[in-house]
Design a protein around this motif. Structure first.
Motif, short mmCIF file in Angstrom:
data_model
loop_
_atom_site.label_atom_id
_atom_site.label_comp_id
_atom_site.label_asym_id
_atom_site.label_seq_id
_atom_site.Cartn_x
_atom_site.Cartn_y
_atom_site.Cartn_z
N PHE A 152 3.75 -29.48 -6.24
CA PHE A 152 4.92 -29.56 -7.10
C PHE A 152 6.16 -29.88 -6.28
CE2 PHE A 152 2.55 -26.13 -9.59
CZ PHE A 152 1.98 -27.05 -10.46
N SER A 153 7.12 -30.52 -6.93
CA SER A 153 8.45 -30.60 -6.33
C SER A 153 9.05 -29.20 -6.39
CB SER A 153 9.32 -31.59 -7.10
OG SER A 153 9.64 -31.08 -8.38
N ALA A 154 10.12 -28.98 -5.68
CA ALA A 154 10.74 -27.65 -5.65
C ALA A 154 11.13 -27.19 -7.04
CB ALA A 154 11.95 -27.66 -4.73
N LEU A 155 11.71 -28.07 -7.85
CA LEU A 155 12.17 -27.68 -9.18
C LEU A 155 10.99 -27.50 -10.12
CD1 LEU A 155 14.71 -26.97 -10.62
CD2 LEU A 155 15.06 -29.38 -11.20
N GLU A 156 9.96 -28.33 -9.99
CA GLU A 156 8.74 -28.15 -10.79
C GLU A 156 8.11 -26.80 -10.50
OE1 GLU A 156 7.28 -32.85 -11.12
OE2 GLU A 156 6.41 -31.49 -9.63
N ALA A 157 8.06 -26.44 -9.21
CA ALA A 157 7.47 -25.16 -8.82
C ALA A 157 8.23 -23.99 -9.43
CB ALA A 157 7.45 -25.03 -7.30
N GLN A 158 9.57 -24.07 -9.48
CA GLN A 158 10.37 -23.00 -10.08
C GLN A 158 10.03 -22.84 -11.56
OE1 GLN A 158 14.58 -23.46 -9.38
NE2 GLN A 158 14.30 -23.91 -7.21
N LEU A 159 9.87 -23.96 -12.25
CA LEU A 159 9.57 -23.89 -13.68
C LEU A 159 8.17 -23.34 -13.94
CD1 LEU A 159 12.21 -25.49 -13.84
CD2 LEU A 159 11.14 -26.94 -15.58
N VAL A 160 7.21 -23.75 -13.12
CA VAL A 160 5.83 -23.25 -13.29
C VAL A 160 5.77 -21.75 -13.00
CG1 VAL A 160 3.45 -23.43 -12.49
CG2 VAL A 160 4.82 -25.49 -12.80
N GLU A 161 6.49 -21.31 -11.97
CA GLU A 161 6.54 -19.88 -11.67
C GLU A 161 7.19 -19.10 -12.81
OE1 GLU A 161 8.63 -19.93 -7.99
OE2 GLU A 161 6.85 -20.36 -6.78
N ALA A 162 8.19 -19.71 -13.46
CA ALA A 162 8.83 -19.07 -14.60
C ALA A 162 7.85 -18.96 -15.77
CB ALA A 162 10.07 -19.85 -15.02
N LEU A 163 7.05 -20.00 -15.99
CA LEU A 163 6.01 -19.94 -17.04
C LEU A 163 5.02 -18.82 -16.74
CD1 LEU A 163 5.19 -23.73 -17.54
CD2 LEU A 163 6.32 -22.24 -19.20
N ALA A 164 4.59 -18.72 -15.48
CA ALA A 164 3.63 -17.69 -15.08
C ALA A 164 4.21 -16.29 -15.25
CB ALA A 164 3.19 -17.91 -13.63
N ALA A 165 5.54 -16.18 -15.18
CA ALA A 165 6.19 -14.88 -15.35
C ALA A 165 6.40 -14.54 -16.82
CB ALA A 165 7.53 -14.87 -14.63
N GLY A 166 6.05 -15.46 -17.72
CA GLY A 166 6.15 -15.17 -19.14
C GLY A 166 7.36 -15.75 -19.83
N GLN A 167 8.13 -16.59 -19.15
CA GLN A 167 9.31 -17.18 -19.77
C GLN A 167 8.91 -18.34 -20.69
OE1 GLN A 167 12.70 -18.15 -17.37
NE2 GLN A 167 12.40 -16.42 -15.98
N THR A 168 9.62 -18.48 -21.80
CA THR A 168 9.44 -19.60 -22.70
C THR A 168 10.30 -20.77 -22.22
OG1 THR A 168 11.25 -18.91 -24.14
CG2 THR A 168 9.06 -18.01 -24.60
N LYS A 169 10.12 -21.94 -22.83
CA LYS A 169 10.94 -23.10 -22.46
C LYS A 169 12.42 -22.82 -22.71
CE LYS A 169 9.63 -27.28 -23.38
NZ LYS A 169 9.13 -28.49 -24.10
N LEU A 170 12.72 -22.12 -23.81
CA LEU A 170 14.11 -21.79 -24.11
C LEU A 170 14.70 -20.88 -23.04
CD1 LEU A 170 16.58 -21.89 -25.95
CD2 LEU A 170 15.57 -20.03 -27.29
N GLN A 171 13.93 -19.88 -22.62
CA GLN A 171 14.40 -18.97 -21.58
C GLN A 171 14.57 -19.69 -20.26
OE1 GLN A 171 11.23 -16.11 -22.05
NE2 GLN A 171 12.56 -14.64 -23.09
N ILE A 172 13.68 -20.63 -19.97
CA ILE A 172 13.80 -21.41 -18.73
C ILE A 172 15.06 -22.25 -18.76
CG2 ILE A 172 12.76 -23.30 -17.40
CD1 ILE A 172 10.01 -22.20 -18.19
N ARG A 173 15.32 -22.88 -19.91
CA ARG A 173 16.54 -23.68 -20.03
C ARG A 173 17.78 -22.83 -19.76
NH1 ARG A 173 16.46 -25.87 -25.89
NH2 ARG A 173 18.69 -26.10 -25.36
N THR A 174 17.80 -21.61 -20.33
CA THR A 174 18.96 -20.74 -20.17
C THR A 174 19.12 -20.28 -18.73
OG1 THR A 174 18.70 -19.99 -22.45
CG2 THR A 174 20.06 -18.64 -21.00
N SER A 175 18.00 -19.84 -18.13
CA SER A 175 18.08 -19.28 -16.77
C SER A 175 18.34 -20.36 -15.73
CB SER A 175 16.79 -18.54 -16.43
OG SER A 175 15.68 -19.43 -16.45
N GLN A 176 17.82 -21.58 -15.96
CA GLN A 176 17.97 -22.65 -14.97
C GLN A 176 19.18 -23.53 -15.25
OE1 GLN A 176 16.06 -23.07 -12.29
NE2 GLN A 176 14.54 -21.49 -12.72
N GLY A 177 19.79 -23.37 -16.44
CA GLY A 177 20.93 -24.20 -16.78
C GLY A 177 20.58 -25.67 -16.94
#
Length: 277
Positions: A120-145
């Motif tokens: 993964f690219s660095a940003l892709e890895a952050q998003l995949v880790e967020a998915l694995a932690a239980g975050q939804t796409k909406l929560q990822i958008r909010t947390s990552q801006g």
């Protein structure tokens, strides 16, 4: 019989099947002449195969019903079908035939064979880790801006890197990341780990494949409503909120196999990347 029952930690009628299973697994019964092989046919559904394996473990009907997630009467009915179709005299005889025909090593739902194509690219890895932690796409958008379009684009790119389709829930993406060591499972105390019933385990494997509830139901020979109920119970057992998080928790508990050796996938040109931590 009592001493043999103690050997396999079972008693009563259930112990006979477990003793035969022990004999085949240890090679003590390997010299017996094999009996004529019967056609497996459509009668060998995943549920009946699960019941066969529990019978071989010496489990009584009550515990089999709990593990499989059905009524004890349904277990009794399934056992009658198994004995009739195997042409077995009793459960112990059925276990012997199982070993001769290799049924006890047959998986109900095989584990996925996802293979990452690149890290993964660095940003892709952050998003995949967020998915694995239980975050939804909406929560990822909010947390990552990030914008919805950017999140979708990054997750689609991560799915391509993982060698899977970007299906709803991204469970297959997370599974591939663990399977290829792009993510690393946490160390979990197995003694305190929850006991996952067989049906819930099979549903978890189906989720890791990226299958929908309907596809899992078709594979397991169950109704879609039954799969939805099993998935809801699975979430409660694993204390998770999303399909991707369920897969991540399954890897923590070593329920989804072992990761492959470190992937030889290469980074996307011009994009930062990172290996599993």
């Amino acid at each position: 019989m009592v001493r043999l029952g103690n050997l396999v930690n079972a008693e009563g009628r259930a112990a006979r099947a477990a003793i035969v299973d022990y004999g085949y697994r240890t090679g003590l019964l390997s010299g017996l002449a094999p009996e004529p092989r019967e056609r497996q046919g459509a009668w060998l559904t995943p549920r009946r195969l699960a019941i066969l394996k529990l019978i071989a473990q010496g489990q009584p009907d009550r515990k089999i019903a709990t593990a499989v997630g059905c009524a004890p009467k349904a277990v009794t009915t399934a056992v009658h079908h198994i004995l009739r179709n195997l042409r077995a005299e009793d459960r112990a005889h059925a276990v012997a035939l199982d070993h001769q025909q290799g049924l006890l090593t047959q998986p109900l739902v095989p584990l996925p064979e996802h293979r990452p194509r690149r890290v993964f690219s660095a940003l892709e890895a952050q998003l995949v880790e967020a998915l694995a932690a239980g975050q939804t796409k909406l929560q990822i958008r909010t947390s990552q801006g990030l914008s919805a379009k950017t999140v979708s684009r990054l997750l689609t790119g991560a799915a391509a890197a993982a060698g899977v389709r970007p299906r709803r829930g991204y469970a297959a993406l997370v599974d591939s990341a663990y399977r290829g060591r792009l993510l690393t499972a946490r160390a979990v105390d197995r003694a305190s780990a929850p006991c996952l019933p067989e049906r819930q385990h099979q549903v978890l494997i189906g989720i890791a494949h990226g299958w929908s509830d309907e596809q899992i139901a078709h594979r397991l020979g169950l109704s879609t409503a039954t799969v939805k109920t099993a998935a809801r119970l699975l979430y409660g057992t694993l204390d998770v909120a999303t399909r991707a998080q369920a897969v991540a928790r399954g890897w923590d508990l070593r329920l989804l196999g072992a990761p492959r050796p470190a992937t030889r996938a290469t980074a996307r040109p011009g994009a930062p990347s990172r290996a599993a931590a």
